[in-house]
Scaffold this active site. Structure first.
Site, mmCIF file in Angstrom:
data_model
loop_
_atom_site.group_PDB
_atom_site.id
_atom_site.type_symbol
_atom_site.label_atom_id
_atom_site.label_comp_id
_atom_site.label_asym_id
_atom_site.label_seq_id
_atom_site.Cartn_x
_atom_site.Cartn_y
_atom_site.Cartn_z
ATOM 1 N N ASP A 195 -28.297 118.044 -28.155
ATOM 2 C CA ASP A 195 -28.353 119.125 -29.161
ATOM 3 C C ASP A 195 -29.197 118.711 -30.362
ATOM 4 O OD1 ASP A 195 -26.827 120.715 -27.594
ATOM 5 O OD2 ASP A 195 -25.039 120.691 -28.857
ATOM 6 N N GLU A 218 -33.573 124.429 -22.949
ATOM 7 C CA GLU A 218 -34.618 123.636 -23.605
ATOM 8 C C GLU A 218 -35.942 124.381 -23.602
ATOM 9 O OE1 GLU A 218 -34.210 123.819 -20.559
ATOM 10 O OE2 GLU A 218 -35.498 122.551 -19.338
HETATM 11 N N1 GTP Z 1 -27.579 119.420 -25.035
HETATM 12 C C1 GTP Z 1 -27.864 120.628 -24.549
HETATM 13 N N2 GTP Z 1 -28.355 120.724 -23.297
HETATM 14 C C2 GTP Z 1 -28.644 121.948 -22.798
HETATM 15 C C3 GTP Z 1 -28.452 123.115 -23.581
HETATM 16 N N3 GTP Z 1 -28.852 124.163 -22.794
HETATM 17 C C4 GTP Z 1 -29.268 123.670 -21.606
HETATM 18 N N4 GTP Z 1 -29.157 122.331 -21.590
HETATM 19 C C5 GTP Z 1 -29.476 121.395 -20.524
HETATM 20 O O1 GTP Z 1 -30.886 121.356 -20.316
HETATM 21 C C6 GTP Z 1 -31.139 120.758 -19.016
HETATM 22 C C7 GTP Z 1 -32.315 121.444 -18.356
HETATM 23 O O2 GTP Z 1 -32.614 120.754 -17.194
HETATM 24 P P1 GTP Z 1 -33.718 121.208 -16.132
HETATM 25 O O3 GTP Z 1 -33.835 122.711 -16.140
HETATM 26 O O4 GTP Z 1 -33.396 120.516 -14.861
HETATM 27 O O5 GTP Z 1 -35.073 120.694 -16.723
HETATM 28 P P2 GTP Z 1 -35.593 119.267 -17.177
HETATM 29 O O6 GTP Z 1 -34.608 118.175 -16.929
HETATM 30 O O7 GTP Z 1 -36.051 119.414 -18.606
HETATM 31 O O8 GTP Z 1 -36.800 119.042 -16.237
HETATM 32 P P3 GTP Z 1 -38.284 119.621 -16.332
HETATM 33 O O9 GTP Z 1 -38.209 120.922 -17.097
HETATM 34 O O10 GTP Z 1 -38.697 119.818 -14.911
HETATM 35 O O11 GTP Z 1 -39.111 118.608 -17.037
HETATM 36 C C8 GTP Z 1 -29.820 120.882 -18.250
HETATM 37 O O12 GTP Z 1 -29.262 119.596 -18.128
HETATM 38 C C9 GTP Z 1 -28.932 121.737 -19.173
HETATM 39 O O13 GTP Z 1 -27.577 121.392 -19.068
HETATM 40 C C10 GTP Z 1 -27.927 122.969 -24.903
HETATM 41 O O14 GTP Z 1 -27.741 123.936 -25.663
HETATM 42 N N5 GTP Z 1 -27.659 121.720 -25.344
#
Ligand code: GTP
Length: 342
Positions: free
Chosen positions: A219, A245
């Site tokens: 976060d 993200e």
């Molecule tokens: N800490 C946090 N994590 C989040 C939030 N929303 C989504 N995520 C996490 O963001 C991550 C996104 O992972 P992926 O979509 O696999 O993408 P990535 O690991 O960035 O991989 P690439 O996009 O392919 O580079 C997941 O682990 C979600 O749980 C949030 O509000 N806070």
């Protein structure tokens, strides 16, 4: 006092912040009958802030004037250059000073969550009676509460950036405004067709950040990325967190090279930032031009395809959809007139 109540009803009847400031100026003109009322907001990063005119009404004037949405930041007056406004905002108190031609200026601070975000200036022939000063302060309290409600419904709670809900409306306004003269053209008296660009910014391997350091640190990274976005782009550019993200930027600039430079600046700012505990975090960025008559989902889809391409080809890079199509690396999926929603 039905007149005041009517104005309060009008003030809280809009969800558009531009109209809110104009309505505030109209309400104060009607209620106080002064020579003029203006609403000024501070824009820019702390330490470099400037004054943006949101609405000005003078006696006998029906339509409020304001700084145009494409005004160049450097052309706005610096915070410190307007002493009375500066005093009002720094003390968060009413300030009374001398206006033009022997008139009186009364300045009221506009507050939001404890911070002064702007100033209302009332230009009157005589000093404003205390009862009127109290009335202005009460109206500004209602304005602040309503502003807070708008923020609550339109902003992402973690980062404070705009949320996805407000994107479609802003996008359609933007696409509609395509072709208006740009600031640069205006200064040189030769209108340049302005263009808008939509960028999708996706943090690389963000799942690994969460997995290795935990969600709280994840976060914090999101919060810092939002801060980098704010410091990279201009105050008029619209910044969204679409969830997870993924961030979206809607920016105005005159050509593809300038848009690419802006997104490249963001990429570099991220890459060079030392994120506490995590170290380096990078992003893949895709962008596309907003075409006249474009729909939000079609434009988003193009930028997203460019992000996908960036992810597939090494991450930590900026890819323009137009460039990828010209080089035959992506199929042209331009769909003008698409109005379907997400
Ligand atoms: N800490 C946090 N994590 C989040 C939030 N929303 C989504 N995520 C996490 O963001 C991550 C996104 O992972 P992926 O979509 O696999 O993408 P990535 O690991 O960035 O991989 P690439 O996009 O392919 O580079 C997941 O682990 C979600 O749980 C949030 O509000 N806070």
């Amino acid at each position: 006092m039905p007149n005041a109540i009517d104005h309060l009803a009008a003030l809280t009847g809009y969800r558009d912040r531009d109209l809110l400031d104009v309505t505030l100026a109209h309400a104060l003109m009607d209620l106080l009958q002064p020579c003029g009322v203006s609403v000024h907001k501070l824009v820019g990063e702390t330490g470099q802030q400037r004054w943006l005119l949101r609405a000005r009404l003078d006696e006998g004037q029906v339509t409020a004037v304001s700084d145009p949405p494409w005004v160049a930041f450097e052309d706005l007056p610096a915070k410190a250059s307007v002493a009375l406004r500066c005093e009002c905002i720094d003390t968060q108190n009413i300030v009374v000073g001398a206006g033009a031609d022997g008139r009186t200026l009364t300045l009221f601070p506009m507050l939001a969550e404890g911070d002064a975000i702007g100033v209302v200036e009332v230009d009157s022939a005589e000093a404003l009676p205390e009862a009127n000063q109290r009335m202005v302060n009460s109206i500004l309290r209602i304005y602040r509460n309503f502003h807070g409600l708008l923020d609550y419904s339109e902003r992402d709670t973690l980062t404070g950036l705009l949320n996805r809900k407000t994107f479609d409306e802003a996008f359609l306004k933007t696409a509609h405004a395509q072709g208006a003269p740009s600031g640069e053209g205006e200064r040189r008296n030769e209108p340049v067709r302005s263009t808008h660009w939509l960028g999708v910014v996706d943090i690389d391997h963000f799942k690994q950040v969460n997995d290795r350091f935990g969600h709280l640190i994840g976060d914090e990274v999101l919060l810092l990325v939002a801060r980098i976005l704010r410091s990279t782009f201009r105050f008029q550019d619209r910044l969204y967190r679409f969830g997870g993200e993924e961030f979206v930027v809607l920016l105005r600039c005159s050509n593809e090279a300038d848009a690419e430079n802006a997104f490249e600046r963001l990429r570099l700012n991220m890459e060079s930032y030392g994120f506490p505990q995590v170290g380096t975090v990078t992003a893949s960025i895709g962008f596309t031009e907003v075409l006249p008559g474009d729909g939000p989902s079609a434009a988003f889809e193009r930028a997203d395809q460019a992000v996908y391409y960036a992810k597939q080809h090494g991450r930590n890079q900026v890819c323009g959809h137009g460039d990828l199509v010209r080089r035959g690396l992506l199929k042209d999926s331009t769909k003008v007139g698409d109005i379907e929603l997400f």
